[in-house]
Design an enzyme around this catalytic site. Structure first.
Site, mmCIF file in Angstrom:
data_model
loop_
_atom_site.group_PDB
_atom_site.id
_atom_site.type_symbol
_atom_site.label_atom_id
_atom_site.label_comp_id
_atom_site.label_asym_id
_atom_site.label_seq_id
_atom_site.Cartn_x
_atom_site.Cartn_y
_atom_site.Cartn_z
ATOM 1 N N ASN A 90 0.836 -1.195 0.000
ATOM 2 C CA ASN A 90 0.000 0.000 0.000
ATOM 3 C C ASN A 90 0.873 1.248 0.000
ATOM 4 O O ASN A 90 0.624 2.200 -0.741
ATOM 5 C CB ASN A 90 -0.921 -0.010 1.220
ATOM 6 C CG ASN A 90 -1.937 1.095 1.202
ATOM 7 O OD1 ASN A 90 -2.613 1.318 0.212
ATOM 8 N ND2 ASN A 90 -2.049 1.807 2.316
ATOM 9 N N VAL B 146 -5.743 4.937 -7.362
ATOM 10 C CA VAL B 146 -5.808 3.694 -6.593
ATOM 11 C C VAL B 146 -5.754 4.147 -5.136
ATOM 12 O O VAL B 146 -4.719 4.598 -4.659
ATOM 13 C CB VAL B 146 -4.654 2.735 -6.951
ATOM 14 C CG1 VAL B 146 -4.644 1.534 -6.024
ATOM 15 C CG2 VAL B 146 -4.783 2.285 -8.407
ATOM 16 N N PRO B 147 -6.897 4.063 -4.450
ATOM 17 C CA PRO B 147 -7.088 4.791 -3.184
ATOM 18 C C PRO B 147 -6.424 4.185 -1.953
ATOM 19 O O PRO B 147 -7.085 3.664 -1.067
ATOM 20 C CB PRO B 147 -8.607 4.801 -3.049
ATOM 21 C CG PRO B 147 -9.029 3.525 -3.696
ATOM 22 C CD PRO B 147 -8.088 3.340 -4.855
ATOM 23 N N CYS B 148 -5.114 4.313 -1.865
ATOM 24 C CA CYS B 148 -4.390 3.832 -0.673
ATOM 25 C C CYS B 148 -4.836 4.592 0.573
ATOM 26 O O CYS B 148 -4.717 4.085 1.685
ATOM 27 C CB CYS B 148 -2.883 3.923 -0.880
ATOM 28 S SG CYS B 148 -2.290 5.516 -1.464
ATOM 29 N N HIS B 149 -5.372 5.787 0.393
ATOM 30 C CA HIS B 149 -5.825 6.604 1.524
ATOM 31 C C HIS B 149 -7.089 6.054 2.178
ATOM 32 O O HIS B 149 -7.494 6.542 3.224
ATOM 33 C CB HIS B 149 -6.057 8.050 1.059
ATOM 34 C CG HIS B 149 -7.015 8.171 -0.076
ATOM 35 N ND1 HIS B 149 -6.659 7.908 -1.384
ATOM 36 C CD2 HIS B 149 -8.332 8.500 -0.100
ATOM 37 C CE1 HIS B 149 -7.715 8.089 -2.167
ATOM 38 N NE2 HIS B 149 -8.734 8.443 -1.412
#
Length: 138
Positions: free
Chosen positions: A116, A125-128
């Site tokens: 991540n 690509v929503p690592c948050h």
């Protein structure tokens, strides 16, 4: 580079799609040589133009899903993790442990966290959207 509410973003693309989106103080920035040729406008590459437009819409609150093709470089495991990240719906979150379970092994939690953190196409690509088991940002 495009301006955004979170600061300037550098977008990189190759023949098959966007390879990276980097903030000024990105945790794992690429080597300058891997970014390729600098272009004066995002319109010089269709993937850059599409990413810039979609990111603008996202920050304006009119987009929750991205359509721009992606081509991030990483290990097979990292790509599996990033694919799981991309499936987290807008407005939702997952813990590292939940992602590890979705990948088939709760013992992968740390490896999921590492992958991540190495996500080169953050925001799209929503690592948050990944949180600690206790619900905290980690």
């Amino acid at each position: 580079m495009i301006e955004s509410p979170i600061g300037p973003l550098t977008i990189a693309a190759a023949e098959r799609g966007v390879t990276g989106i980097y903030m000024v103080n990105h945790s794992h920035p690429p080597a300058e040589a891997t970014l390729g040729e600098r272009m004066e406008t995002a319109g010089a590459n269709p993937f850059l133009a599409q990413a810039a437009q979609e990111l603008g819409e996202y920050f304006a609150g009119t987009r929750t899903v991205f359509d721009v093709p992606l081509d991030p470089a990483g290990t097979d495991f990292q790509k599996r993790v990033w694919a799981e990240l991309a499936r987290i719906p807008f407005g939702q979150s997952r813990s590292y442990g939940e992602l590890a379970l979705e990948l088939g092994d709760v013992n992968l939690t740390r490896a999921v966290g590492t992958a991540n953190g190495r996500n080169p196409v953050s925001i799209i690509v929503p690592c948050h959207r990944v949180i600690g088991a206790d619900g905290s940002l980690t």
